[in-house]
Enzyme design. Structure first.
Site, PDB file in Angstrom:
ATOM      1  N   LYS A 193       0.840  -1.194   0.000  1.00 12.49           N
ATOM      2  CA  LYS A 193       0.000   0.000   0.000  1.00 12.49           C
ATOM      3  C   LYS A 193       0.877   1.246   0.000  1.00 12.49           C
ATOM      4  O   LYS A 193       1.929   1.278   0.657  1.00 12.49           O
ATOM      5  CB  LYS A 193      -0.899  -0.028   1.240  1.00 12.49           C
ATOM      6  N   SER A 218      -9.528   1.314   3.089  1.00  6.79           N
ATOM      7  CA  SER A 218      -8.712   2.169   2.235  1.00  6.79           C
ATOM      8  C   SER A 218      -7.639   1.410   1.443  1.00  6.79           C
ATOM      9  O   SER A 218      -7.024   1.973   0.529  1.00  6.79           O
ATOM     10  CB  SER A 218      -8.034   3.244   3.083  1.00  6.79           C
ATOM     11  N   SER A 266      -9.756  -1.202   6.947  1.00  3.90           N
ATOM     12  CA  SER A 266      -9.161  -0.951   5.632  1.00  3.90           C
ATOM     13  C   SER A 266      -8.491  -2.144   4.978  1.00  3.90           C
ATOM     14  O   SER A 266      -8.238  -2.121   3.774  1.00  3.90           O
ATOM     15  CB  SER A 266      -8.159   0.207   5.729  1.00  3.90           C
TER      16      SER A 266
END
Length: 437
Positions: free
Chosen positions: A77, A152, A176
């Site tokens: 990420k 996310s 997330s």
């Protein structure tokens, strides 16, 4: 070679160990596929990936592999620092930010032989469960490009779901890792808070932030967790027989959409058939805990992000700006008192659930919404985002370890949660549930 893209990380590692797959060819296969999808990767790191793969290939030939995932390519990420490569956390506020060193979790995984393919897109500053990011990119949902992927860790989940990485590392502050895993039919694991160092990761709300893996299987998540420094967990012989599971009615069991409700009911039936004892109960402490979430999340997020936002608020997606700016109005005394009360509520939760091996619920109460409507209707965006995060947030508020598993119904996950000291048991329970499919 394209078939490699649909194989679990653990299986790829074993094939490398047997000499059936060369890590260089494996990295090239994933890099070639990933180059076709810039909506999932913010940036690829081909030079690093190939160098790491060549080293892994040499170790495999010499019989000196460093671990079960040595030579396996994964994504990261875009909030984990990567030396010499931009880390921008999905926001124009950090455009051009290039760290000098890897985050400790990335450095540790690299030392274990994992291959870094690149950095994946995410919700802006990690502050949305929807995965909608008009500032950088919104990855497609595996069930349709018109749907949001969940966030996310949106690019993390979709890099696995679309066969562009064998595994992924994301972060989880309110769901997330688990929401995009559920909505893309993979596994997402949130370890206990503090299990892995947050140093070198761009924060949202550090008192809730955790680092976790997303992958095709529970075994993959356990192996990725161990590669980053988590404890190794033996999943062999995992069974549900005699296990006590609590199906929560309060908050997370309320007002489920028909599809998640049906998937949850089918999962409970399968759990009981496998020998688990499933009991339903209300947990009143959750109602008050959820009422505290707003000021505790936004207060800390504003504290972390105000220095970046105040000079250039126009650079942000207005929905994210509005949400994080709410923290500006949280008084310090209310923030401190809120955390004191949350600790007490965590003790109440522990007392109520100590006799159970895990607490279960649907991973999300709704299916992934359509991007266009979220962009067109402000109130719908706000409502959808809060609903999306509702069930997964229980684990962050109560300080639990948590894992989302596919149920076989599209975009419907089953969430297993456990007290932090039972993290290993949670992974074994998850492996047993996975075995029912």
């Amino acid at each position: 070679m394209q078939a490699w893209r649909q194989i679990s990380a653990g299986a790829l590692g074993r094939a490398i160990g047997r000499g059936e797959i060369d890590p260089v060819a494996l990295a090239e296969t994933f890099l070639d596929a990933a180059a076709e999808s810039r909506d999932i990767y913010a940036r690829l790191t081909p030079d690093r990936a190939l160098a790491e793969a060549e080293a892994a290939s040499a170790r495999a030939k010499a019989g000196t592999r460093r671990g079960p995932l040595d030579g396996v390519p994964i994504s990261w990420k875009d909030l984990f620092d990567s030396a010499g490569v931009a880390t921008e956390a999905g926001t124009a506020l950090m455009a051009g930010r290039v760290p000098e060193a890897d985050a400790p979790v990335l450095a540790r995984a690299s030392a274990e032989g994992l291959v870094c393919l690149g950095k994946t897109h995410m919700s802006e500053i990690a502050f949305s469960g929807l995965g909608l990011n008009p500032i950088t990119a919104t990855p497609p949902n595996v069930h349709g490009a018109e749907l949001v992927p969940g966030g996310s860790s949106s690019g993390a989940a979709t890099s696995v779901a679309f066969g562009l990485a064998a595994g992924a590392i994301g972060s989880d502050t309110g769901g997330s890792c688990r929401i995009p895993a559920a909505w893309n039919d993979i596994v997402g694991f949130k370890p206990r808070h503090g299990a892995l160092p947050l140093t070198g990761s761009v924060p949202l709300a550090a008192r809730f932030d955790t680092i976790g893996p997303l992958a095709r299987t529970v075994e993959d998540c356990a192996l990725l967790y161990a590669a980053m420094g988590g404890p190794a967990v033996d999943l062999t012989g995992a069974s549900l027989k005699g296990r006590r599971l609590l199906l929560v009615e309060t908050v997370v069991g309320e007002d489920l959409s028909p599809e998640p409700a049906a998937a949850l009911a089918a999962s409970v039936e399968a759990l009981r058939a496998a020998g688990a004892e499933v009991t339903s109960a209300a947990l009143p402490c959750l109602t008050e805990a959820y009422a505290l979430a707003g000021p505790l999340y936004t207060g800390e997020a504003w504290g972390a992000w105000a220095p970046f936002i105040e000079p250039a608020p126009e650079k942000m997606f207005p929905q994210i700006l509005k949400r994080v700016s709410a923290g500006r109005d949280v008084p310090a005394h209310a923030f401190v008192a809120g955390w004191e009360r949350l600790h007490a509520l965590r003790a109440d939760f522990r007392a109520a659930t100590a006799g159970y091996d895990a607490v279960i619920c649907a991973s999300a109460p709704i299916l992934p919404p359509v991007k266009a409507r979220l962009l067109a209707e402000d109130d719908y965006y706000v409502e959808s985002n809060l609903l999306t995060l509702r069930n997964t947030r229980m684990a962050n508020l109560m300080g639990l370890a948590s894992i989302s598993l596919p149920t076989g119904a599209p975009s419907c996950g089953l969430l297993l949660n456990a007290l932090p000291e039972r993290e290993g048991l949670l992974l074994r329970l998850a492996a047993a549930v996975e075995g029912l499919a």
